[in-house]
Scaffold this active site. Sequence first.
Site, mmCIF file in Angstrom:
data_model
loop_
_atom_site.group_PDB
_atom_site.id
_atom_site.type_symbol
_atom_site.label_atom_id
_atom_site.label_comp_id
_atom_site.label_asym_id
_atom_site.label_seq_id
_atom_site.Cartn_x
_atom_site.Cartn_y
_atom_site.Cartn_z
ATOM 1 N N ASN A 9 0.863 -1.179 0.000
ATOM 2 C CA ASN A 9 0.000 0.000 0.000
ATOM 3 C C ASN A 9 0.902 1.231 0.000
ATOM 4 O OD1 ASN A 9 -1.827 2.031 0.464
ATOM 5 N ND2 ASN A 9 -2.369 1.382 2.549
ATOM 6 N N LYS A 11 0.105 4.259 -0.362
ATOM 7 C CA LYS A 11 -0.566 5.447 0.188
ATOM 8 C C LYS A 11 -0.324 6.651 -0.729
ATOM 9 C CE LYS A 11 -0.117 3.384 4.691
ATOM 10 N NZ LYS A 11 -0.182 3.524 6.124
ATOM 11 N N HIS A 100 -9.646 0.477 4.980
ATOM 12 C CA HIS A 100 -8.390 0.810 5.675
ATOM 13 C C HIS A 100 -8.709 1.790 6.805
ATOM 14 C CE1 HIS A 100 -4.345 2.267 6.451
ATOM 15 N NE2 HIS A 100 -3.907 1.218 5.780
ATOM 16 N N GLU A 102 -7.202 4.301 7.834
ATOM 17 C CA GLU A 102 -7.014 5.716 7.487
ATOM 18 C C GLU A 102 -8.251 6.262 6.779
ATOM 19 O OE1 GLU A 102 -3.229 5.440 5.456
ATOM 20 O OE2 GLU A 102 -2.284 4.876 7.352
ATOM 21 N N GLU A 172 -5.376 -5.331 10.586
ATOM 22 C CA GLU A 172 -4.427 -4.233 10.763
ATOM 23 C C GLU A 172 -4.728 -3.490 12.064
ATOM 24 O OE1 GLU A 172 -2.473 -2.983 6.865
ATOM 25 O OE2 GLU A 172 -4.237 -1.738 7.132
ATOM 26 N N GLY A 178 2.167 2.170 10.796
ATOM 27 C CA GLY A 178 3.069 3.306 10.652
ATOM 28 C C GLY A 178 3.752 3.740 11.933
ATOM 29 N N SER A 218 3.331 -2.151 10.524
ATOM 30 C CA SER A 218 4.785 -2.163 10.755
ATOM 31 C C SER A 218 5.408 -3.528 10.484
ATOM 32 C CB SER A 218 5.110 -1.668 12.174
ATOM 33 O OG SER A 218 4.667 -0.335 12.335
HETATM 34 C C1 PEP Z 1 -0.939 0.042 6.135
HETATM 35 O O1 PEP Z 1 -1.163 1.245 6.156
HETATM 36 O O2 PEP Z 1 -1.712 -0.721 5.553
HETATM 37 C C2 PEP Z 1 0.256 -0.458 6.816
HETATM 38 C C3 PEP Z 1 0.302 -1.701 7.158
HETATM 39 O O3 PEP Z 1 1.247 0.474 7.049
HETATM 40 P P1 PEP Z 1 2.687 0.188 7.721
HETATM 41 O O4 PEP Z 1 3.214 -1.087 7.132
HETATM 42 O O5 PEP Z 1 3.510 1.391 7.352
HETATM 43 O O6 PEP Z 1 2.453 0.069 9.199
#
Ligand code: PEP
Length: 255
Positions: A9, A11, A100, A102, A172, A178, A218
């Site tokens: 992803n 973003k 997601h 976000e 997630e 993040g 992460s």
């Molecule tokens: C995400 O936003 O789907 C995600 C997993 O981000 P990160 O790997 O940066 O934590």
Amino acid sequence: MRQNFVAGNWKMNLTLPEAQALTSEIVQMLHDEPTSVPAPQVVLCPPFPLLLAVGRLLGESGNPALGAQNFHEKESGAYTGEVSARQLHSVGCQYVILGHSERRQHFREDDALLAQKLKTALAAGLKPIFCVGESLETREANETFDFIGQQLAAGLFHSSKEELSQVVIAYEPIWAIGTGRTASSQQAQEVHAFIRGQVAAAYDAQVAADTTILYGGSCNAQNARELFSQPDVDGGLIGGASLKSRDFVEIIKSF
Ligand code: PEP
């Protein structure tokens, strides 16, 4: 079909030349370096303006496949600035991220909207990567399972068996996205097993056994192997680490 699976992803990152360079590097490394057999399904999810260029570099093989990060719930019409699922499909997208955290948080996407978007995506021939996950507050209140059970029931389990077979689920935890704070492999496994159990209860054991469930938050080249070795973790949805070709390919090679 349940399969080893890694989606990146991107973003709202990367310009066109940066995206082209990253894609070319990933394609070259996956060509040159062995992965597990059968090869994990890889998906790249760039921002809208980069989809066509990235898709051209990926070619027709379907692996890596092209995915999008969002779309509008309506099929078409007077929605200035929006993008439809059919448009995404027409430029070569096979997958789309849905739910997601976000988008739930910053764009107020709720369960009812997600349920509608799920139908729109499937009708357009896109496979949704449907995200669920709890906040730190919810985890600390010991309400993780209730919360995720509710997200699944409201956003996803209205689907038929056939529809669900097109969906990849991603767990997630919001506190891990993040932040550099990854869920432990035990924490991930516990929730993944719960999600599979919820799928079995809503559909049946075969549907649950066939569902691909990803971990996101992460996940990186150092911790992917441990996470992916858990029995109910089928791969990862990767944010930050998907922006570096070497890190992303190491994650893909972690099965
Ligand atoms: C995400 O936003 O789907 C995600 C997993 O981000 P990160 O790997 O940066 O934590």
